[in-house]
Design an enzyme around this catalytic site. Sequence first.
Site, PDB file in Angstrom:
ATOM      1  N   LYS A  93      -1.651  59.437 -23.959  1.00  9.82           N
ATOM      2  CA  LYS A  93      -2.383  59.993 -24.275  1.00  9.82           C
ATOM      3  C   LYS A  93      -3.035  57.686 -23.660  1.00  9.82           C
ATOM      4  O   LYS A  93      -3.908  58.078 -23.065  1.00  9.82           O
ATOM      5  CB  LYS A  93      -2.959  60.161 -25.360  1.00  9.82           C
ATOM      6  N   ARG A 112      -6.948  62.469 -35.798  1.00  9.70           N
ATOM      7  CA  ARG A 112      -5.167  62.875 -35.797  1.00  9.70           C
ATOM      8  C   ARG A 112      -5.160  63.753 -36.792  1.00  9.70           C
ATOM      9  O   ARG A 112      -4.263  63.982 -36.911  1.00  9.70           O
ATOM     10  CB  ARG A 112      -4.613  61.724 -36.337  1.00  9.70           C
ATOM     11  N   ARG A 172      11.717  52.457 -24.581  1.00  7.76           N
ATOM     12  CA  ARG A 172      10.634  51.122 -24.444  1.00  7.76           C
ATOM     13  C   ARG A 172      10.889  50.106 -24.703  1.00  7.76           C
ATOM     14  O   ARG A 172      11.868  49.852 -25.882  1.00  7.76           O
ATOM     15  CB  ARG A 172       9.560  52.018 -24.815  1.00  7.76           C
ATOM     16  N   ARG A 226      10.023  48.249 -29.992  1.00 11.83           N
ATOM     17  CA  ARG A 226       9.177  47.822 -31.528  1.00 11.83           C
ATOM     18  C   ARG A 226       9.357  49.431 -33.020  1.00 11.83           C
ATOM     19  O   ARG A 226      10.022  49.719 -32.130  1.00 11.83           O
ATOM     20  CB  ARG A 226       7.692  48.500 -30.588  1.00 11.83           C
ATOM     21  N   ARG A 229       7.562  60.911 -36.078  1.00 18.64           N
ATOM     22  CA  ARG A 229       5.836  61.010 -35.918  1.00 18.64           C
ATOM     23  C   ARG A 229       6.080  62.426 -35.599  1.00 18.64           C
ATOM     24  O   ARG A 229       4.651  62.851 -35.506  1.00 18.64           O
ATOM     25  CB  ARG A 229       5.817  59.553 -34.595  1.00 18.64           C
TER      26      ARG A 229
HETATM   27  P1  AMP Z   1      -0.291  55.074 -31.420  1.00 19.29           P
HETATM   28  O1  AMP Z   1      -0.128  54.339 -31.119  1.00 19.29           O
HETATM   29  O2  AMP Z   1      -1.648  55.476 -30.958  1.00 19.29           O
HETATM   30  O3  AMP Z   1       1.026  55.596 -31.555  1.00 19.29           O
HETATM   31  O4  AMP Z   1      -0.801  54.626 -33.262  1.00 19.29           O
HETATM   32  C1  AMP Z   1       0.698  53.962 -34.263  1.00 19.29           C
HETATM   33  C2  AMP Z   1       0.635  54.678 -34.785  1.00 19.29           C
HETATM   34  O5  AMP Z   1      -0.751  54.123 -36.090  1.00 19.29           O
HETATM   35  C3  AMP Z   1       0.196  55.497 -35.940  1.00 19.29           C
HETATM   36  O6  AMP Z   1       1.495  55.971 -36.380  1.00 19.29           O
HETATM   37  C4  AMP Z   1      -0.117  55.737 -36.772  1.00 19.29           C
HETATM   38  O7  AMP Z   1       0.527  55.200 -38.164  1.00 19.29           O
HETATM   39  C5  AMP Z   1      -1.201  54.822 -37.043  1.00 19.29           C
HETATM   40  N1  AMP Z   1      -2.593  55.409 -35.911  1.00 19.29           N
HETATM   41  C6  AMP Z   1      -3.426  55.565 -35.030  1.00 19.29           C
HETATM   42  N2  AMP Z   1      -4.504  56.123 -35.343  1.00 19.29           N
HETATM   43  C7  AMP Z   1      -4.030  57.142 -36.309  1.00 19.29           C
HETATM   44  C8  AMP Z   1      -4.970  57.797 -36.540  1.00 19.29           C
HETATM   45  N3  AMP Z   1      -6.359  58.289 -35.753  1.00 19.29           N
HETATM   46  N4  AMP Z   1      -4.816  58.243 -38.255  1.00 19.29           N
HETATM   47  C9  AMP Z   1      -3.842  57.693 -38.937  1.00 19.29           C
HETATM   48  N5  AMP Z   1      -2.701  56.882 -38.319  1.00 19.29           N
HETATM   49  C10 AMP Z   1      -3.124  56.247 -36.685  1.00 19.29           C
END
Ligand code: AMP
Length: 214
Positions: A13, A88, A123, A156, A167
């Site tokens: 994404k 989300r 990664r 990470r 996740r």
């Molecule tokens: P991402 O880089 O989008 O995978 O986001 C990394 C982490 O940030 C996720 O695993 C969540 O812990 C948090 N996060 C990002 N966006 C959201 C969202 N819309 N709602 C809740 N947690 C989020």
Amino acid sequence: MRIILLGAPGVGKGTQASLLAQALHIPKIATGDMLRTAVKAGTPLGLAAKHYMDSGKLVPDDIIIKLAIDRIHESDCQNGFIFDGFPRTLPQAQALAEINLQFNYVIEIAVPDEEIVQRLSGRRIHLPSGRVYHTLYHPPVKADHDDVTGERLIQRDDDKEVTIRKRLEVYYAETAPLVEYYAQLAEANALEFYRIDGTGEVDDIQARIRELIG
Ligand code: AMP
């Protein structure tokens, strides 16, 4: 133009949203990136979010809804934006509906779970520069070391396999219902909803998206 990119972590994404943002001259809004910046800077938001992120859980809705809605009221979002990683959960999507924010396109990017695990768990990152490697697709010359400085690379916490599986579980439980939610809005002609195949080359996937949005 307002666009939402939906899909599990690791479907690409972020990459697709960046390319699309450049092409359409609108900002990409990635709540995950905003949270990582806050964690790095040690702000109250970062401190509140860190342990959820490290364990693969979602940050609570009230925190993230405020973050996203404040962001879209900034002046660079006037002509539209691309949401990457937001909404989300159903309450997050409902919060957007409550402020009457309408979207032109919701695009779901689909990739099989095992490919996601392979993509993310390989990664490796050079923290000081942000350079990103992959043990299979883009390995450093010397395993686990940065090509430029020779310093050690890190993985990470949220790219570790147990966290990725967590996740994915969270995605299916909390985010996948949004597919149905937006498909219904599409049936009511409130927006256009598409599901695309996220496997293959980055440019081909971008072309698929651009074809849909015309
Ligand atoms: P991402 O880089 O989008 O995978 O986001 C990394 C982490 O940030 C996720 O695993 C969540 O812990 C948090 N996060 C990002 N966006 C959201 C969202 N819309 N709602 C809740 N947690 C989020």
